[in-house]
Design an enzyme around this catalytic site. Structure first.
Site, short mmCIF file in Angstrom:
data_model
loop_
_atom_site.label_atom_id
_atom_site.label_comp_id
_atom_site.label_asym_id
_atom_site.label_seq_id
_atom_site.Cartn_x
_atom_site.Cartn_y
_atom_site.Cartn_z
N HIS A 19 0.83 -1.21 0.00
CA HIS A 19 0.00 0.00 0.00
C HIS A 19 0.87 1.26 0.00
CE1 HIS A 19 0.32 1.00 4.38
NE2 HIS A 19 0.32 -0.31 4.57
N ASP A 66 -0.07 4.41 1.01
CA ASP A 66 -0.29 5.44 2.03
C ASP A 66 0.45 5.10 3.32
OD1 ASP A 66 -2.17 3.24 2.32
OD2 ASP A 66 -3.20 4.41 3.86
N ASP A 71 6.26 1.30 6.65
CA ASP A 71 4.93 0.72 6.49
C ASP A 71 4.20 1.58 5.48
OD1 ASP A 71 2.38 -0.25 6.69
OD2 ASP A 71 2.09 0.25 8.79
N GLU A 101 -4.99 2.22 2.82
CA GLU A 101 -5.02 0.98 3.61
C GLU A 101 -5.17 1.32 5.08
OE1 GLU A 101 -3.53 -2.42 5.97
OE2 GLU A 101 -2.78 -0.38 5.95
N GLU A 102 -4.48 2.36 5.49
CA GLU A 102 -4.43 2.72 6.91
C GLU A 102 -5.76 3.29 7.42
OE1 GLU A 102 -2.08 1.76 8.66
OE2 GLU A 102 -0.20 1.79 7.53
N ASP A 120 3.20 -6.46 3.82
CA ASP A 120 2.73 -5.39 4.70
C ASP A 120 2.73 -5.87 6.14
OD1 ASP A 120 1.67 -3.08 5.69
OD2 ASP A 120 -0.37 -3.49 5.04
N HIS A 156 3.90 2.90 12.93
CA HIS A 156 2.89 3.83 13.45
C HIS A 156 3.45 4.64 14.63
CE1 HIS A 156 -0.79 1.63 11.53
NE2 HIS A 156 0.29 1.56 10.77
ZN ZN Z 1 0.75 -1.30 6.42
#
Ligand code: ZN
Length: 379
Positions: free
Chosen positions: A76, A78, A106, A139-140, A163, A352
């Site tokens: 992904h 984003d 990520d 995705e997030e 991922d 994150h």
């Molecule tokens: Zn991810």
């Protein structure tokens, strides 16, 4: 040495901010890279539907071996915030940020592993079938890009999502989730003059929540009440509270059992509270909205995709394990639509957070594992 190329490409992509709904700039760069590899690239209309500045990007690369089924490689585009400016700091093979943003490993660690694997397949003249590269948006925000993607755009029916943290690890089990909203209705009254004429929606909600099994419910199931909102002032018995909650479970039965349990806690708490004013009896009540967020990922250990990656790891004399996770990925969506996909670890760490980092050696290892997997898939 392709290690430098991989590191440089990671740094270049990491420096292009791509918070969810603003993946356009990174997509532009990825389209140029993929077209340079001879891919036919399409962008779907998911961006218009969910408010991003670009759609999902799907690239078809031709195979070099006849009669091999196409293979999917997906990541992904984003990232989570904060990532308005990303300034990677290189310390040997370790890349982190200056502490003001996430790194976006990520999922850019997955993206560069995919790009580099395609290059290596060419450079090493490894016979392979057609490859579909899919880079999703948002995705997030809850797998939004994947949910809007028409899998009919893919030639492949099997492949890998990249991922996940860790290396040489394949996520084959991930939970399904229900998203819930409960609106609790009480009865408004003056808190000092006539409290006996009111029903506190706050109290009903509190009793229901206190009775709920939440957090890690069992090995396969988690649950959370994440938001509570309601009432107007301290001198008014509140007549309305809104709760937002979720549950996740590796099995649909576990998911449904926990959902029922949470609804029942509200039923019991509401039924306990009623008042009669002027001959009219009012009982607390609630509305429940339950929505399936995504289906579980459940790939058997003897599935072909697992065998391929395990075989690839063995040929490289690397460790390999399958495991479950508590977080969903695009693999949940595509698995739910009949594709045989699993989620391969690609070396992202402390994701994150602004402490996020990657090790270039992990991304190299992931790339080699991909190359070997695609080679084995071609027989
Ligand atoms: Zn991810």
């Amino acid at each position: 040495m392709n290690k430098n190329r991989l590191r440089d490409e990671f740094l270049e992509l990491a420096r292009i901010p791509s918070v969810s709904k603003r993946e356009g700039n990174v997509a532009k760069r990825l389209i140029t890279i993929l077209e340079g590899m001879g891919a036919r690239v399409q962008v779907d209309d998911a961006g218009e539907k969910i408010g991003s500045d670009v759609g999902n990007l799907v690239a078809h690369l031709p195979g070099t071996a006849p009669d091999v089924a196409p293979f999917l490689l997906c990541g992904h585009m984003d990232t989570v915030p904060p990532a308005d400016h990303v300034r990677p700091v290189v310390d040997g093979d370790i890349i982190r940020t200056d502490g003001t943003s996430v790194l976006g490993g990520d999922d850019k660690s997955g993206i560069v592993a995919i790009l580099e694997a395609v290059r290596l397949l060419r450079e090493r003249n490894i016979a392979h079938g057609p490859i579909d590269v899919l880079f999703t948006i948002c995705e997030e925000l809850g797998l939004l890009g994947a949910k809007q993607f028409d899998v009919g755009r893919l030639r492949a029916r099997t492949g890998l999502i990249l991922d996940c943290d860790g290396v040489h690890e394949l996520i084959t089990r991930a939970p399904a989730a229900n998203r819930m909203q409960f609106i609790v209705h009480g009865l408004e009254a003056h808190a000092g003059l006539a409290p006996e004429q009111g029903i506190s929606a706050v109290q009903v909600a509190a009793e229901a929540i206190a009775a709920m099994r939440l957090g890690r419910v069992d090995a396969a199931t988690t649950a959370n009440v994440g938001r509570i909102e309601g009432g107007l002032a301290s001198n008014i018995i509140p007549n309305r509270v809104v709760l937002r909650a979720e549950t996740r479970s590796l099995t649909v039965e576990g998911l449904e059992r926990q959902t029922r349990h949470m609804v029942e806690c509200l039923e019991v708490a509401a039924a306990r509270r009623s008042v009669t004013v002027g001959g009219k009896t009012t009982t607390a009540r609630f509305e429940a909205r339950v929505e399936r967020d995504y289906e579980p990922l459940a790939v058997a250990d003897n599935a072909r995709i697992v065998g391929l990656v395990r075989g690839a790891a063995e040929r490289l004399s690397k460790p390999f394990l399958t495991r479950s996770t508590g977080a969903a990925s695009d693999a949940n969506v595509f698995g739910g639509r009949g594709l045989e996909v699993a989620n391969l670890g690609c070396g992202m760490r402390q994701i994150h957070t602004v402490n996020e980092w990657v090790d270039v050696n992990d991304m190299m290892a992931t790339t080699e594992l991909l190359v070997e997997t695609v080679r084995l898939h071609a027989g």
